[in-house]
Design a protein around this motif. Sequence first.
Motif, PDB file in Angstrom:
ATOM      1  N   SER A  97       4.040   5.696  -5.474  1.00 25.69           N
ATOM      2  CA  SER A  97       4.031   5.767  -6.941  1.00 25.69           C
ATOM      3  C   SER A  97       2.967   6.748  -7.428  1.00 25.69           C
ATOM      4  O   SER A  97       3.189   7.486  -8.399  1.00 25.69           O
ATOM      5  CB  SER A  97       3.785   4.375  -7.525  1.00 25.69           C
ATOM      6  OG  SER A  97       2.500   3.890  -7.168  1.00 25.69           O
ATOM      7  N   GLN A  98       1.822   6.768  -6.732  1.00 23.49           N
ATOM      8  CA  GLN A  98       0.777   7.720  -7.120  1.00 23.49           C
ATOM      9  C   GLN A  98       1.224   9.160  -6.896  1.00 23.49           C
ATOM     10  O   GLN A  98       0.972  10.047  -7.719  1.00 23.49           O
ATOM     11  CB  GLN A  98      -0.503   7.428  -6.320  1.00 23.49           C
ATOM     12  CG  GLN A  98      -1.170   6.102  -6.655  1.00 23.49           C
ATOM     13  CD  GLN A  98      -1.640   6.050  -8.095  1.00 23.49           C
ATOM     14  OE1 GLN A  98      -2.276   6.976  -8.594  1.00 23.49           O
ATOM     15  NE2 GLN A  98      -1.296   4.966  -8.790  1.00 23.49           N
ATOM     16  N   ILE A  99       1.890   9.389  -5.744  1.00 28.38           N
ATOM     17  CA  ILE A  99       2.389  10.743  -5.459  1.00 28.38           C
ATOM     18  C   ILE A  99       3.426  11.152  -6.491  1.00 28.38           C
ATOM     19  O   ILE A  99       3.431  12.283  -6.992  1.00 28.38           O
ATOM     20  CB  ILE A  99       2.983  10.788  -4.035  1.00 28.38           C
ATOM     21  CG1 ILE A  99       1.872  10.602  -3.000  1.00 28.38           C
ATOM     22  CG2 ILE A  99       3.735  12.104  -3.805  1.00 28.38           C
ATOM     23  CD1 ILE A  99       2.387  10.448  -1.578  1.00 28.38           C
ATOM     24  N   LEU A 100       4.343  10.211  -6.824  1.00 30.86           N
ATOM     25  CA  LEU A 100       5.376  10.508  -7.812  1.00 30.86           C
ATOM     26  C   LEU A 100       4.769  10.839  -9.168  1.00 30.86           C
ATOM     27  O   LEU A 100       5.187  11.796  -9.839  1.00 30.86           O
ATOM     28  CB  LEU A 100       6.319   9.313  -7.938  1.00 30.86           C
ATOM     29  CG  LEU A 100       7.522   9.480  -8.868  1.00 30.86           C
ATOM     30  CD1 LEU A 100       8.396  10.643  -8.401  1.00 30.86           C
ATOM     31  CD2 LEU A 100       8.343   8.190  -8.917  1.00 30.86           C
ATOM     32  N   LEU A 101       3.759  10.082  -9.571  1.00 28.55           N
ATOM     33  CA  LEU A 101       3.079  10.375 -10.837  1.00 28.55           C
ATOM     34  C   LEU A 101       2.406  11.729 -10.800  1.00 28.55           C
ATOM     35  O   LEU A 101       2.406  12.481 -11.792  1.00 28.55           O
ATOM     36  CB  LEU A 101       2.051   9.271 -11.129  1.00 28.55           C
ATOM     37  CG  LEU A 101       2.613   7.891 -11.494  1.00 28.55           C
ATOM     38  CD1 LEU A 101       1.479   6.870 -11.591  1.00 28.55           C
ATOM     39  CD2 LEU A 101       3.355   7.960 -12.827  1.00 28.55           C
ATOM     40  N   GLU A 134       0.830  -1.208   0.000  1.00 25.34           N
ATOM     41  CA  GLU A 134       0.000   0.000   0.000  1.00 25.34           C
ATOM     42  C   GLU A 134       0.865   1.258   0.000  1.00 25.34           C
ATOM     43  O   GLU A 134       0.577   2.227  -0.730  1.00 25.34           O
ATOM     44  CB  GLU A 134      -0.912  -0.024   1.232  1.00 25.34           C
ATOM     45  CG  GLU A 134      -1.902   1.131   1.276  1.00 25.34           C
ATOM     46  CD  GLU A 134      -2.818   1.054   2.484  1.00 25.34           C
ATOM     47  OE1 GLU A 134      -3.611   1.989   2.692  1.00 25.34           O
ATOM     48  OE2 GLU A 134      -2.731   0.053   3.233  1.00 25.34           O
ATOM     49  N   CYS A 135       1.948   1.233   0.803  1.00 26.27           N
ATOM     50  CA  CYS A 135       2.853   2.386   0.834  1.00 26.27           C
ATOM     51  C   CYS A 135       3.524   2.622  -0.522  1.00 26.27           C
ATOM     52  O   CYS A 135       3.612   3.755  -1.002  1.00 26.27           O
ATOM     53  CB  CYS A 135       3.918   2.188   1.912  1.00 26.27           C
ATOM     54  SG  CYS A 135       3.291   2.287   3.599  1.00 26.27           S
ATOM     55  N   LEU A 136       4.002   1.541  -1.124  1.00 23.55           N
ATOM     56  CA  LEU A 136       4.643   1.664  -2.436  1.00 23.55           C
ATOM     57  C   LEU A 136       3.664   2.190  -3.478  1.00 23.55           C
ATOM     58  O   LEU A 136       4.018   3.021  -4.322  1.00 23.55           O
ATOM     59  CB  LEU A 136       5.196   0.302  -2.869  1.00 23.55           C
ATOM     60  CG  LEU A 136       6.391  -0.218  -2.061  1.00 23.55           C
ATOM     61  CD1 LEU A 136       6.743  -1.637  -2.495  1.00 23.55           C
ATOM     62  CD2 LEU A 136       7.601   0.699  -2.264  1.00 23.55           C
TER      63      LEU A 136
END
Length: 447
Positions: free
Chosen positions: A414-418, A408-410
């Motif tokens: 990844s969503q934040i990075l996108l 869930e953290c990963l």
Amino acid sequence: MFFTLTGRQMEEDPTLERHFKGHKDAVTCADFNSKHKQLASGSADKTLMIWNLNPKARAFRFFGHKDVITGVQFSPAGDLVVSASQDKTVRLWTPSIKGESMVFKAHTATVRSVSFSHDGQRLVTASDDKSVKVWSVHRQRFVYSLNQHTNWVRCARFSPDGRLIASCGDDRTVRLWDTSTKQCINCFTEYGGSATFVDFNTSGTCIASSGADNTLKIWDIRTNKLLQHYQVHSAGINCFSFHPSGNYMISGSSDSTVKILDLLEGRLIYTLHGHKGPVLAVAFSRGGDFFASGGCDAQVLMWKTNFDSFDYRDVLSRHSQRVSPDPPPHLTDIYPRGPHLHSAQSGAIEVRGRGEEQGMTYPLEMRSDLPMNFSSTLERIVQQLDVLTQTVSVLEERLTLTEDKLKECLFNQSQILLQVRGEEKDRRRERVEEEREGESGSPVASA
């Protein structure tokens, strides 16, 4: 049917208690009611019989199915009985004189088996349409389907905790399904023919499966290890039943016999010749004090168990001739041995029915007592192993939770990075557009 003894009878020998006649064709399935003194049987004559174990009470015959009845089981509460049939339907009956039933149009082909979950809330069915289906009892509707078998599915059963389903079929596989994800999580394929029957032991740590190749196998589903492999029948095994203690098993075969296995000893202890023709159904009562058998001779026989009255220390002291010097005290600790081939021996006693040619063969062995300190030490080891097993289970659950949180953290990172990359692209695009607008709007010097 009465039996006479030609040798010295041991007090734990099974005995024939009742002989039920009423079906007009092969008895294909049987089950005991856990709450009331009743025994249900289904038949190729298309009828369901409810036998009252009180000799003075009458039996009920229920009509409704239009083809052979292939499976029957009482609900855990004992207030319902479910049946499956080659007419592609499943029926829920009230086991009373009224014989009312509710019909499920379950599958597009023969329904081979039906079974309740241990809380009585769900049903699982197996069919020749290659599917396993789960149903809601109270809502009386379909819930979901499991569809990875590639041939007829012969049998399906819930685990005691309801989190798993085991199924087997003519594709020569035994499959384990996770009821929460609806995914197949394991597949056992070591069969030389169709896998005919499957069930969990009482603790849910093992599954047993039988085959048309005359074999019966017991697997530890936690380690995927084959614990025991029996080859005691001379023809295909049609059914089996675990004793509630988990220490014994009965099996019925097309060789016309019922075999009783001692799972602690890892060996055959009785062979019963009560039927004339293939044995299609066997079942222990919920308390384990009785078991029933049915077959192509249209008979239902009820036997008194007797041999289940000893605890494991008593069994170990009475049967000390073993392959291993450290006998395992429970099914889940038994590791594979070679196939257990059974053949008649001269050192055996035989029980024959009056006027019958069939007999029951009981192997005799040399016996000696084990020291009491050995038994107490063995008991402490068992307790420690149980604690260790529980600890491992807790650690596995925590590890699973940790893995889920990490995933869930990963995913969130990844969503934040996108999102950040998208915002940077937007800002770059805005700057480029501003620069273009500035260039197009600037004054041009005249010559």
